[in-house]
Design an enzyme around this catalytic site. Structure first.
Site, short mmCIF file in Angstrom:
data_model
loop_
_atom_site.label_atom_id
_atom_site.label_comp_id
_atom_site.label_asym_id
_atom_site.label_seq_id
_atom_site.Cartn_x
_atom_site.Cartn_y
_atom_site.Cartn_z
N THR A 123 32.63 39.67 45.38
CA THR A 123 32.55 41.11 44.69
C THR A 123 31.97 41.17 43.33
O THR A 123 31.05 40.49 43.05
CB THR A 123 33.78 41.83 45.05
OG1 THR A 123 35.01 41.46 44.33
CG2 THR A 123 34.37 41.76 46.45
N GLU A 141 37.08 37.53 45.18
CA GLU A 141 37.28 39.18 44.63
C GLU A 141 36.86 39.06 43.19
O GLU A 141 36.35 38.27 42.41
CB GLU A 141 38.64 39.47 44.87
CG GLU A 141 38.54 40.40 45.98
CD GLU A 141 38.21 42.18 45.68
OE1 GLU A 141 37.55 42.02 44.56
OE2 GLU A 141 38.62 42.97 46.22
N HIS A 142 37.11 40.36 42.44
CA HIS A 142 36.56 40.62 41.12
C HIS A 142 37.02 39.71 40.16
O HIS A 142 38.30 39.13 40.20
CB HIS A 142 37.02 42.07 40.81
CG HIS A 142 38.36 42.44 41.00
ND1 HIS A 142 39.18 42.29 39.71
CD2 HIS A 142 39.22 42.73 41.93
CE1 HIS A 142 40.27 42.38 40.20
NE2 HIS A 142 40.47 42.82 41.49
N ASP A 143 36.49 39.48 39.21
CA ASP A 143 36.98 38.85 37.78
C ASP A 143 37.31 37.56 37.82
O ASP A 143 38.47 37.24 37.29
CB ASP A 143 38.03 39.78 37.25
CG ASP A 143 37.42 41.24 36.72
OD1 ASP A 143 36.52 41.16 35.96
OD2 ASP A 143 37.84 42.38 37.31
N ASN A 161 41.00 38.29 39.52
CA ASN A 161 41.53 37.72 38.30
C ASN A 161 42.20 36.18 38.64
O ASN A 161 43.28 35.91 38.24
CB ASN A 161 42.68 38.58 37.86
CG ASN A 161 41.98 39.94 37.10
OD1 ASN A 161 42.39 40.92 37.92
ND2 ASN A 161 41.23 39.79 36.11
#
Ligand code: UDP
Length: 220
Positions: A123, A141-143, A161
């Site tokens: 993402t 997923e993000h970050d 994260n």
């Protein structure tokens, strides 16, 4: 062929055979022929695997070619690192191979030599190091920040994260809990996450965790 590039998939075993069809599509898309794509294997069982020639590394180096490109399709990250160094010394270019249906969203930075299998999704706002393997149906997923030579078996669910350090191996179907902004969940270097594990807290370097919630494996 001397004025043409040649492409190699290093490793003609399970991992390599899963990557070869994706590599073939890439080579054909470049307008090249499938003869310009070979397996490279130092312990070859056969001279042909799934219709592609298998060369030793020495034979690959000896081929007349304008440029050599290699994808390292071997799950063991220590071997990938050793072979990456060898290839770099010999002037071989790292090659990224990815399935046509991989989804990559915004601000994703991936280092050289990645292998992204079918149905992988990355993402947004993700940084990934060199020679990453993401096997079938894995997502990031993000970050997230992922180091060098990290390996995901099929179906890894890496939520947002999360930081994964160099040479970590994440087993099939493992789930990694989301961290927080500024306080990521961290998986240390050379850590191993067992298949199906549910990782809810940091994993120290060089530690194997299994189960739900994932805990360090008892030795002996
Ligand atoms: N291999 C190689 N050079 C090396 C180490 C391994 O050519 O320095 C080849 C090995 O002969 C084998 C493949 O890489 O064919 C690794 O296969 P394995 O089944 O161990 O793992 P996977 O395909 O799952 O990564």
């Amino acid at each position: 062929m001397a004025d043409q590039p040649i492409f190699g998939i290093y490793g003609a075993s399970g991992c390599g055979r899963g990557i070869m069809p994706l590599a073939r599509e890439q080579v054909l898309r470049l307008g090249l022929s499938r003869e310009q794509l070979v397996f490279i294997d130092d312990g070859p069982q056969a001279r042909q695997v799934n219709g592609q020639s298998v060369l030793s590394y020495a034979e690959f180096l000896a081929c007349a070619a304008a440029e050599r490109h290699v994808a390292l399709a071997i799950a063991n990250s220590a071997i990938r690192e050793k072979l990456a160094q060898q290839c770099a010394q010999d002037g071989i270019l790292p090659w990224t191979v990815q399935a046509g249906n991989v989804v990559i969203m915004d601000e994703v930075c991936i280092g050289e030599g990645a292998l992204l299998s079918p149905f992988v999704t990355l993402t947004s706002n993700i940084q990934i190091g060199r020679y990453f393997h993401a096997n079938l149906y894995s997502y990031v997923e993000h970050d997230c920040r992922i180091g060098d030579y990290v390996t995901f078996a099929p179906g890894v669910r890496c939520n947002g994260n999360v930081v994964i350090a160099d040479h970590a191996y994440i087993g099939a179907g493992a789930v990694i809990k989301q961290g927080r902004p500024g306080q990521p969940l961290v998986i240390g270097h050379h850590a191993v996450v067992g298949m199906g594990a549910v990782v809810t807290r940091d994993v120290p370097p060089e530690t194997t965790v299994i189960g739900n919630p994932a805990r360090p494996m008892q030795k002996g």
